[in-house]
Structures are given as structure tokens and as C-alpha cells.
Design a protein around this motif. Structure first.
Motif, short mmCIF file in Angstrom:
data_model
loop_
_atom_site.label_atom_id
_atom_site.label_comp_id
_atom_site.label_asym_id
_atom_site.label_seq_id
_atom_site.Cartn_x
_atom_site.Cartn_y
_atom_site.Cartn_z
N CYS A 156 31.43 44.66 50.03
CA CYS A 156 32.75 45.21 50.30
C CYS A 156 33.43 45.62 49.00
CB CYS A 156 33.62 44.20 51.04
SG CYS A 156 35.27 44.82 51.39
N ALA A 158 37.73 42.87 51.07
CA ALA A 158 38.45 42.63 52.32
C ALA A 158 37.83 41.52 53.15
CB ALA A 158 38.52 43.91 53.14
N LEU A 191 38.40 38.91 57.80
CA LEU A 191 38.64 40.29 57.36
C LEU A 191 40.12 40.50 57.13
CD1 LEU A 191 37.66 43.27 57.00
CD2 LEU A 191 38.16 43.57 59.42
N ASN A 239 42.60 43.16 57.10
CA ASN A 239 42.74 44.55 57.54
C ASN A 239 43.55 45.41 56.58
OD1 ASN A 239 41.27 44.63 60.08
ND2 ASN A 239 42.80 43.18 60.80
N CYS A 263 40.93 46.51 53.97
CA CYS A 263 39.76 47.22 54.50
C CYS A 263 40.00 48.74 54.51
CB CYS A 263 39.46 46.73 55.91
SG CYS A 263 38.01 47.52 56.66
N GLU A 323 37.56 50.70 55.82
CA GLU A 323 36.69 51.12 56.92
C GLU A 323 35.53 52.00 56.43
OE1 GLU A 323 39.40 52.76 59.82
OE2 GLU A 323 40.44 50.84 60.02
#
Length: 70
Positions: A33, A37, A46, A48, A51, A53
């Protein structure tokens, strides 16, 4: 697309890897990652907000426990 963790498939349970004898030294989704995250605590968590994505964790998960969802 948001990330979803399937805790039934995830090997990280109760603060350790439950699928092998690595002694909690799993290497994979957390390490790939780019925004940090993902964290291993009692379970895989996680953040968010961090993140982006990108899907790096999806590709790195050896158990198919992490997915991008629509």
C-alpha cells in the motif's frame, strides 16, 4: 471503487497470521500500500481517508480477501 476486506478469507486474525507458520511476519497487502492505508492490528484495518483505491493490496493479497467493489 472502494476497497472491501472479506474477513472470512483474510489470514490476519487475532493479531497474527492464521494460515502459515510465519509468526506474524506476513508480507503482502500492507507492505504494497503506497499510502499506508492498511494496518495489521487485531484484524486488518483500512483507513478509507488514506486509501487512493489503486488496487495494489488487491493484487498482493494471496487469499483473495481484498477486493475493489463497484
Amino acid at each position: 471503487m472502494p476497497i472491501r476486506i472479506d474477513y472470512n478469507k483474510c489470514c490476519w486474525k487475532n493479531g497474527k497470521c492464521s494460515s502459515c507458520g510465519c509468526g506474524g511476519a506476513c508480507i503482502g497487502c500492507v507492505e504494497t500500500c503506497p499510502t499506508e492505508a492498511l494496518k495489521r492490528k487485531n484484524k486488518l484495518e483500512l483507513d478509507n481517508k488514506k486509501c487512493i483505491e489503486c488496487g495494489a493490496c488487491v493484487s498482493a493479497c494471496k487469499h483473495g480477501a481484498i477486493k475493489l467493489i463497484n
